[in-house]
Design a protein around this motif. Sequence first.
Motif, PDB file in Angstrom:
ATOM      1  N   LYS A  91       0.845  -1.202   0.000  1.00  0.00           N
ATOM      2  CA  LYS A  91       0.000   0.000   0.000  1.00  0.00           C
ATOM      3  C   LYS A  91       0.883   1.256   0.000  1.00  0.00           C
ATOM      4  O   LYS A  91       0.535   2.267  -0.599  1.00  0.00           O
ATOM      5  CB  LYS A  91      -0.946  -0.007   1.194  1.00  0.00           C
TER       6      LYS A  91
ATOM      7  N   ASN B  47      -4.081   6.230  -5.519  1.00  0.00           N
ATOM      8  CA  ASN B  47      -5.011   6.332  -6.642  1.00  0.00           C
ATOM      9  C   ASN B  47      -4.991   5.041  -7.462  1.00  0.00           C
ATOM     10  O   ASN B  47      -4.177   4.157  -7.241  1.00  0.00           O
ATOM     11  CB  ASN B  47      -4.771   7.593  -7.485  1.00  0.00           C
ATOM     12  N   PHE B  48      -5.956   4.949  -8.383  1.00  0.00           N
ATOM     13  CA  PHE B  48      -6.141   3.682  -9.110  1.00  0.00           C
ATOM     14  C   PHE B  48      -4.868   3.288  -9.870  1.00  0.00           C
ATOM     15  O   PHE B  48      -4.492   2.119  -9.889  1.00  0.00           O
ATOM     16  CB  PHE B  48      -7.312   3.796 -10.098  1.00  0.00           C
ATOM     17  N   LYS B  49      -4.215   4.279 -10.459  1.00  0.00           N
ATOM     18  CA  LYS B  49      -2.996   3.962 -11.213  1.00  0.00           C
ATOM     19  C   LYS B  49      -1.889   3.509 -10.271  1.00  0.00           C
ATOM     20  O   LYS B  49      -1.106   2.618 -10.601  1.00  0.00           O
ATOM     21  CB  LYS B  49      -2.522   5.187 -11.998  1.00  0.00           C
TER      22      LYS B  49
ATOM     23  N   ILE C 196      -2.254   1.915  -7.473  1.00  0.00           N
ATOM     24  CA  ILE C 196      -2.558   0.538  -7.050  1.00  0.00           C
ATOM     25  C   ILE C 196      -2.058  -0.443  -8.104  1.00  0.00           C
ATOM     26  O   ILE C 196      -1.436  -1.462  -7.791  1.00  0.00           O
ATOM     27  CB  ILE C 196      -4.073   0.375  -6.809  1.00  0.00           C
ATOM     28  N   MET C 197      -2.286  -0.108  -9.371  1.00  0.00           N
ATOM     29  CA  MET C 197      -1.863  -1.026 -10.443  1.00  0.00           C
ATOM     30  C   MET C 197      -0.335  -1.032 -10.592  1.00  0.00           C
ATOM     31  O   MET C 197       0.252  -2.057 -10.901  1.00  0.00           O
ATOM     32  CB  MET C 197      -2.542  -0.645 -11.757  1.00  0.00           C
TER      33      MET C 197
ATOM     34  N   PHE D  38      -4.949   9.312  -0.654  1.00  0.00           N
ATOM     35  CA  PHE D  38      -5.437   7.968  -0.939  1.00  0.00           C
ATOM     36  C   PHE D  38      -4.606   7.407  -2.089  1.00  0.00           C
ATOM     37  O   PHE D  38      -4.308   8.128  -3.024  1.00  0.00           O
ATOM     38  CB  PHE D  38      -6.897   8.018  -1.388  1.00  0.00           C
TER      39      PHE D  38
ATOM     40  N   GLU E  47      -2.684  15.557   6.180  1.00  0.00           N
ATOM     41  CA  GLU E  47      -3.460  14.350   5.859  1.00  0.00           C
ATOM     42  C   GLU E  47      -2.793  13.568   4.736  1.00  0.00           C
ATOM     43  O   GLU E  47      -2.337  14.157   3.755  1.00  0.00           O
ATOM     44  CB  GLU E  47      -4.839  14.766   5.346  1.00  0.00           C
TER      45      GLU E  47
ATOM     46  N   LYS F 255       2.281  -3.267  -7.962  1.00  0.00           N
ATOM     47  CA  LYS F 255       2.677  -4.669  -8.155  1.00  0.00           C
ATOM     48  C   LYS F 255       3.966  -4.792  -8.979  1.00  0.00           C
ATOM     49  O   LYS F 255       4.645  -5.800  -8.924  1.00  0.00           O
ATOM     50  CB  LYS F 255       1.572  -5.439  -8.896  1.00  0.00           C
TER      51      LYS F 255
END
Lengths: 390, 258
Positions: free
Chosen positions: B74, B189-191, B193-194, B187, B184, B197
């Motif tokens: 993460k 982001n979607f990219k 997360i991909m 988050f 703060e 890996k």
Amino acid sequence: MNMSENSVSQEDFVEILGGLRQFIREKVMPLEREIAEGDAIPESLRSQAKDLGLFGYAIGQEWGGIGLDPVQEAELAIELGYTSLAFRSMFGTNNGIAGQVISGFGTDSQKETWLEGIASGDIVASFALTETGAGSNPSSMRTKAVTTKSGWSISGEKRYITNAPSADVFITFAKVTDDAGKSAVEVFIVPSNSPGVTVGPHDKKMGQAGAWTADVHFDEVAVTEDALVGGKFGVGYRAAMTSLAKGRITIAALAVGQAQRALDESLSYAAIAKQGDDIIGNFQLVQAMLADQQVGVSSGRSLVLDAARNYASGADTRIGPSVAKLYCTEMVGRVADLAVQIHGGAGYIRDYFVEQIYRDVRLLRLYEGTSEIQRLIIGSNLVKQELASN
Amino acid sequence: MKIVVLVKEVPDTWGERLLDLETGLADRVSSERVIDEIVERGLEFAISFAEKNDGTEVIALSMAPEEATGTLRKALAMGADRGVLIVDEALHGADITLTAQVLAAALEHIGFDLIVSGDQSTDGAGGVVPSAVAELLDIPQLPRLATVDLNEKEVTGAHVTDRITLSLSAPLPAMISVSERFAEPRFPNFKGIMAAKKKPFEVLGIAELGKNISVLDRPRSIMTEIAGKPPRESGVKVTADENSGRDLAEFLKKNQLI
């Protein structure tokens, strides 16, 4: 479906979905009242949605989007449906008809001009189809496009156009008549700053505060030849109709998300609100209402995901999306009504989110094809299939 | 610039956190495991600095069981460039001093200009690891910062309490810890997360750290007693009658609430 290099693995998607769920609960839900009372999405939330990738989740990775497949998209839309529908509306058209039509059927130059900005959220796209007297029936459309020396001139009036006040580009439907007098609806990409485009004041709606709609006027708006989607006749309209069918699955998914929220709100209220010495959740007539809500949510969710799978495989791109949209949007109307009933008088008060859900979901039965139009699509296609098989 | 962020996996703050009464260790199975929220603020600093300063590498370092891989990823999804996870059977139940020793060895192995940590974890709440690591590495530490400024030569920041604000600075290499007053976190982001890996991820045992770390040479800390949280007692009920005002005032006074 073929898994290509540009598709999102299920493992990644589970994390994306989990991340979105957390974002909605921690960042969007605390702002629901501010969105409703201010009738606007706070700029900071817009910018966070942009960073997250929400403006381009359905657009291909080659254009800077995420490239979710239709089933993943439906699951994402269920999550998005859990909060103010105005939030999703902000990027709905970018992922929906604008992104889909241009990436699937646009010319290379149209893709290069528009897609990256649409996927990133730097460009807000709006979809200009509806007119007075021509809602779900494009054949009576009055907006016209005529050829000029350098391209096209578009004139007409569009009504209830979502995101019109903030749009950078209108995906505009207009009728074109050929020399032989035969007319057809074509689709044009019209920048909102083109001379002759004016946007009216935003409509005062029943619900979905924070999502703005307005009339859009096209007064001899000159666009270049390249504005015609796909670069030739017939391409854009067919693309738009296909994309509209997929959009119906999205609306159905949003309905499931709202229904889940209405159920969750009802449950937490029933677990604390007391009548006499007992919580109302222990009353069997309240339990029966919760049960009916759960049946609606569960069946709607299965139907949406089933429709999305069949759409993705190509097995059913017409009937399934309409079945899902018809059932789920009617279902959420009943579930929202029960939520208000379970809350009793409190459900009629704006402090409770179910009051907003009750108003917000009413639109779902009207746009992207009314319930009546869905019935016509389902019925006529069933008969068509039967006749073809004979 | 090489920034190493110390990442701790903790039981979800919002879930129920249980103690194993046999061992005195946190029951890792019973609750969802997440990246410590205070660490996310540290990552936010490192990643946003790297975004503005080319040539900055952000490394997420953790000492944890192998199952913590997902949590450390993460940090990569948020934007860290690579991950290093120290996994070793011998570290099961490691206390603060052993943890600090292993982290210090790992940091020497990786190399660093700046180490970033949360000021204290949400589970153990010891708040000692950053100081212990800095001591072992013989570098300055700026504790509990609410703001941080960094350049090639030094790090500065504001240590803020309810009463005072101290402006602190130290030459690099240095260790900082951020407090919950720090910005703060983002988050993933979607990219991100991909992409996570595909980022380099190394799992090392203590033998690979190039230091002779002896785990069992002497007792580092001795637990004398383990007790579960006492059950909640029922509160005092003040009945509404002519004495209720006085009773309430007496209750508040007795508990030093007024």
